[in-house]
Design a protein around this motif. Sequence first.
Motif, short mmCIF file in Angstrom:
data_model
loop_
_atom_site.label_atom_id
_atom_site.label_comp_id
_atom_site.label_asym_id
_atom_site.label_seq_id
_atom_site.Cartn_x
_atom_site.Cartn_y
_atom_site.Cartn_z
N UNK A 1 0.91 -1.24 -0.02
CA UNK A 1 -0.16 -0.10 -0.03
C UNK A 1 0.94 1.32 -0.07
N UNK A 2 0.52 2.26 -0.82
CA UNK A 2 1.42 3.36 -1.12
C UNK A 2 1.14 4.56 0.17
N UNK A 3 1.96 5.35 0.43
CA UNK A 3 1.39 6.43 1.22
C UNK A 3 0.28 7.18 1.00
N UNK A 4 0.09 7.28 -0.33
CA UNK A 4 -1.13 7.92 -0.86
C UNK A 4 -2.50 6.94 -0.55
N UNK A 5 -2.40 5.69 -0.84
CA UNK A 5 -3.34 4.86 -0.50
C UNK A 5 -3.88 4.55 0.98
N UNK A 6 -2.69 4.78 1.86
CA UNK A 6 -2.77 4.96 3.23
C UNK A 6 -3.61 6.15 3.74
N UNK A 7 -3.15 7.30 3.09
CA UNK A 7 -3.78 8.49 3.29
C UNK A 7 -5.28 8.56 3.06
N UNK A 8 -5.61 7.76 1.83
CA UNK A 8 -7.09 7.97 1.45
C UNK A 8 -7.60 6.79 2.22
N UNK A 9 -6.91 5.63 2.56
CA UNK A 9 -7.83 4.80 3.50
C UNK A 9 -8.20 5.49 5.02
N UNK A 10 -7.19 6.40 5.52
CA UNK A 10 -7.33 7.16 6.49
C UNK A 10 -8.55 8.28 6.48
N UNK A 11 -8.58 8.93 5.43
CA UNK A 11 -9.73 9.93 5.09
C UNK A 11 -10.93 9.10 5.13
N UNK A 12 -11.01 7.98 4.43
CA UNK A 12 -12.15 7.37 4.14
C UNK A 12 -12.81 6.89 5.73
N UNK A 13 -11.72 6.25 6.63
CA UNK A 13 -12.03 5.92 7.91
C UNK A 13 -12.67 7.15 8.64
N UNK A 14 -12.05 8.13 8.52
CA UNK A 14 -12.29 9.23 9.29
C UNK A 14 -13.76 9.86 8.94
N UNK A 15 -14.03 9.85 7.62
CA UNK A 15 -15.38 10.30 7.11
C UNK A 15 -16.45 9.54 7.37
N UNK A 16 -16.14 8.09 7.77
CA UNK A 16 -17.27 7.14 8.17
C UNK A 16 -17.47 7.38 10.00
N UNK A 17 -16.33 7.78 10.39
CA UNK A 17 -16.56 8.05 11.80
C UNK A 17 -17.42 9.36 11.89
N UNK A 18 -17.26 10.22 11.24
CA UNK A 18 -17.96 11.42 11.26
C UNK A 18 -19.56 11.08 11.17
N UNK A 19 -19.88 10.14 10.11
CA UNK A 19 -21.13 9.70 9.85
C UNK A 19 -21.76 9.07 10.99
N UNK A 20 -20.95 8.17 11.78
CA UNK A 20 -21.34 7.60 13.04
C UNK A 20 -21.64 8.39 14.08
N UNK A 21 -21.07 9.63 14.12
CA UNK A 21 -20.92 10.52 15.39
C UNK A 21 -21.74 11.65 15.09
N UNK A 22 -22.24 12.00 13.92
CA UNK A 22 -23.10 13.31 13.57
C UNK A 22 -24.62 12.93 13.29
N UNK A 23 -25.47 12.31 14.50
CA UNK A 23 -26.64 11.81 14.21
C UNK A 23 -27.45 12.67 15.16
#
Length: 160
Positions: A1-23
């Motif tokens: 996994x490249x750094x860019x792939x890891x960054x994108x994966x971390x961003x997706x995880x952060x966005x998913x966490x926002x959706x779980x939290x902002x209810x």
Amino acid sequence: MTGTDQDLGALVAELEEQERRLVFTRFDNDDAWRLGSLLVGLARERTLPVTIDIRRHGHQLFHAALPGTAPDNDGWIDRKVRVVDRFNAASYLVGRRLLAEGRGLDADAGVDPAAYAAHGGSFPIRVRDVGVVGTVTVSGLPQAADHALVVEALEAFLAG
């Protein structure tokens, strides 16, 4: 996994966490007015050229076009809202997930790309034990900034 792939994966995880939290526990016309007014206040403080739109079940409850916006912003809002309505997820999250998979939002995904935009700025209004009931959308800034402004307002609204 490249750094860019890891960054994108971390961003997706952060966005998913926002959706779980902002209810929300509930969401009505008065909530739309207060949330929209909060967004307008944040945008005016920073002199941001944005259009703000809040809908519940397709019914537009709040709309404001601040200085520096154009009718094109309304078109972007409609396209972003369609993404949230179809995928029950933030438009930015849908776009980042597709990017991570090396795909686009196109006919292969079952949509007309002229009618859908998986760009940041539209966030689902999710009510606990109900699901997605609407959208809050900003258009006018780069997509990450549109998304961040919506998230900032949701965090402040739900904390209050």
